[in-house]
Design a protein around this motif. Structure first.
Motif, PDB file in Angstrom:
ATOM      1  N   THR A  35      -9.090 -16.481   2.639  1.00  0.00           N
ATOM      2  CA  THR A  35      -8.611 -15.077   2.784  1.00  0.00           C
ATOM      3  C   THR A  35      -8.767 -14.302   1.483  1.00  0.00           C
ATOM      4  O   THR A  35      -8.257 -14.855   0.385  1.00  0.00           O
TER       5      THR A  35
ATOM      6  N   THR B  97     -12.418 -11.275   3.607  1.00  0.00           N
ATOM      7  CA  THR B  97     -12.743 -12.650   3.998  1.00  0.00           C
ATOM      8  C   THR B  97     -11.741 -13.183   4.615  1.00  0.00           C
ATOM      9  O   THR B  97     -10.522 -13.030   4.432  1.00  0.00           O
TER      10      THR B  97
ATOM     11  N   ASN C 256     -10.483 -16.973   7.459  1.00  0.00           N
ATOM     12  CA  ASN C 256     -10.772 -18.240   7.500  1.00  0.00           C
ATOM     13  C   ASN C 256     -11.861 -18.704   8.552  1.00  0.00           C
ATOM     14  O   ASN C 256     -11.812 -18.047   9.681  1.00  0.00           O
ATOM     15  N   SER C 257     -12.720 -19.583   8.318  1.00  0.00           N
ATOM     16  CA  SER C 257     -13.871 -20.071   9.403  1.00  0.00           C
ATOM     17  C   SER C 257     -14.368 -21.312   8.623  1.00  0.00           C
ATOM     18  O   SER C 257     -14.415 -21.384   7.666  1.00  0.00           O
ATOM     19  N   LYS C 258     -14.748 -22.161   9.648  1.00  0.00           N
ATOM     20  CA  LYS C 258     -15.380 -23.548   9.192  1.00  0.00           C
ATOM     21  C   LYS C 258     -16.513 -23.126   8.665  1.00  0.00           C
ATOM     22  O   LYS C 258     -17.125 -24.101   7.783  1.00  0.00           O
TER      23      LYS C 258
ATOM     24  N   ASP D 252     -19.730 -16.891   7.813  1.00  0.00           N
ATOM     25  CA  ASP D 252     -20.052 -16.201   9.096  1.00  0.00           C
ATOM     26  C   ASP D 252     -20.020 -14.789   8.344  1.00  0.00           C
ATOM     27  O   ASP D 252     -19.089 -14.184   8.203  1.00  0.00           O
TER      28      ASP D 252
ATOM     29  N   ARG E 150     -17.823 -20.271   1.985  1.00  0.00           N
ATOM     30  CA  ARG E 150     -17.554 -20.310   3.468  1.00  0.00           C
ATOM     31  C   ARG E 150     -16.555 -19.292   3.821  1.00  0.00           C
ATOM     32  O   ARG E 150     -16.068 -18.916   2.912  1.00  0.00           O
ATOM     33  N   GLY E 151     -16.355 -19.064   5.192  1.00  0.00           N
ATOM     34  CA  GLY E 151     -15.495 -17.988   5.544  1.00  0.00           C
ATOM     35  C   GLY E 151     -16.041 -17.055   6.440  1.00  0.00           C
ATOM     36  O   GLY E 151     -17.299 -16.845   6.542  1.00  0.00           O
ATOM     37  N   LYS E 152     -15.165 -16.229   6.964  1.00  0.00           N
ATOM     38  CA  LYS E 152     -15.719 -14.990   7.997  1.00  0.00           C
ATOM     39  C   LYS E 152     -15.737 -13.911   6.987  1.00  0.00           C
ATOM     40  O   LYS E 152     -14.557 -13.416   6.872  1.00  0.00           O
TER      41      LYS E 152
ATOM     42  N   ASN F  63      -7.062 -22.578   6.126  1.00  0.00           N
ATOM     43  CA  ASN F  63      -7.306 -21.568   5.212  1.00  0.00           C
ATOM     44  C   ASN F  63      -7.703 -21.906   3.915  1.00  0.00           C
ATOM     45  O   ASN F  63      -7.655 -21.047   2.845  1.00  0.00           O
TER      46      ASN F  63
END
Length: 293
Positions: free
Chosen positions: A6, A26, A28-30, A33, A59-61, A291
């Motif tokens: 985040t 940003t 959380n994402s595996k 993205d 990484r992250g959204k 996260n």
């Protein structure tokens, strides 16, 4: 040093007569993205932008927005992109003729099409110069977002350390209760031994072999040692220079295995209560690790 997924970063600046605003959010994402919103002028730079984001934020959204607004004091001759206006107008005119539509509103439609009012067309050299300025602001926004992530990561690290310490405290209580558990098991075995020794079918050798097997199945000393080592290793990895969310996830799985084995082999209510406490703390760890980069 742990980093949260985040984050937030924003930078503003002036580039070649434009006010540029770069914002990064940003979650959380595996995986990485990226959702990009950039001016039409720099759509050809999308791959380069994604590469910069991947390198800087891992990484992250990501939701990334680059806005450009021409300065009010800029030369008025740059207020309309003449070539782009003509292109839009011709396209609209051709479509109107094709469907026999009214052409009276084409001028307004073309004038308010994307980027028509953002300035005149730039040649390749001018575009590259402008991109250098925008790229610099993007890099600053990435740094700002990373700083935010590090601050959030420090808070998460403190929470994780508390959870690990709590599991360690439960573990010490289990170790203290283990001799008591062993004595309770010994008393049960002796009681049953006395009950079956009077039987005509009693085989002392077989009984001793089965007791050895039974005692080995109940022994949790190795699990206690491994769990202690996993807890120490978890803290060690937390202190590494690079954020290691995935590695911590793997270690937490090993911690869970040892806790489950202790619970299944203990066969002693006071220890099983402590095992429930350890599982509760481990679930909190797993939730927070979602996260962590």
């Amino acid at each position: 040093m742990l980093k949260s997924m985040t984050g937030y970063g924003r930078t503003k600046g002036t580039v070649k007569g434009y006010q540029v605003d770069v914002e990064i959010r940003t979650l959380n994402s595996k995986f990485l993205d990226v959702q990009l919103k950039v001016p039409r002028l720099f759509q050809s730079k999308e791959l380069e932008i994604r590469s910069l984001l991947s390198e800087g934020l891992t990484r992250g959204k990501l939701a990334v927005t680059i806005d450009m607004v021409q300065d009010a004091e800029a030369d008025s001759s740059n207020q309309v992109n003449h070539e782009l206006f003509k292109k839009y107008y011709k396209e609209f005119e051709a479509l109107a003729k094709e469907v026999n539509a009214n052409q009276s509103d084409l001028f307004r439609l073309a004038l308010h099409s994307p980027d028509v009012m953002n300035g005149s067309a730039l040649d390749e050299e001018e575009l590259e110069e402008q991109w250098k300025g925008v790229k610099k602001l993007l890099a600053e926004a990435i740094v700002s977002c990373n700083n935010f992530r590090q601050q959030e990561g420090a808070s998460l690290a403190a929470e994780l350390a508390n959870y690990i310490d709590s599991i360690g405290s439960f573990l010490e209580q289990v170790k203290a209760l283990d001799p008591e558990r062993a004595e309770a098991i010994r008393e049960r075995i002796l009681k049953h031994q006395k009950e079956i020794e009077s039987s005509d079918e009693f085989d002392k050798n077989r009984f001793e072999q089965e007791m050895i097997y039974y005692i080995e199945k109940l022994d949790i000393s190795e699990e206690l040692v491994r769990l202690s080592n996993h807890l120490s290793y978890f803290k060690e990895v937390m202190g590494e220079s690079d954020s290691q969310g995935k590695k911590l996830g793997f270690i937490s799985q090993e911690i869970g295995r040892e806790i489950n084995t202790i619970g299944s082999k203990a066969n002693y209510a006071p220890i099983q209560k402590l095992v429930v406490g350890m599982k509760d703390e481990l679930e909190k760890i797993k939730e927070q690790l979602l996260n962590i980069i």
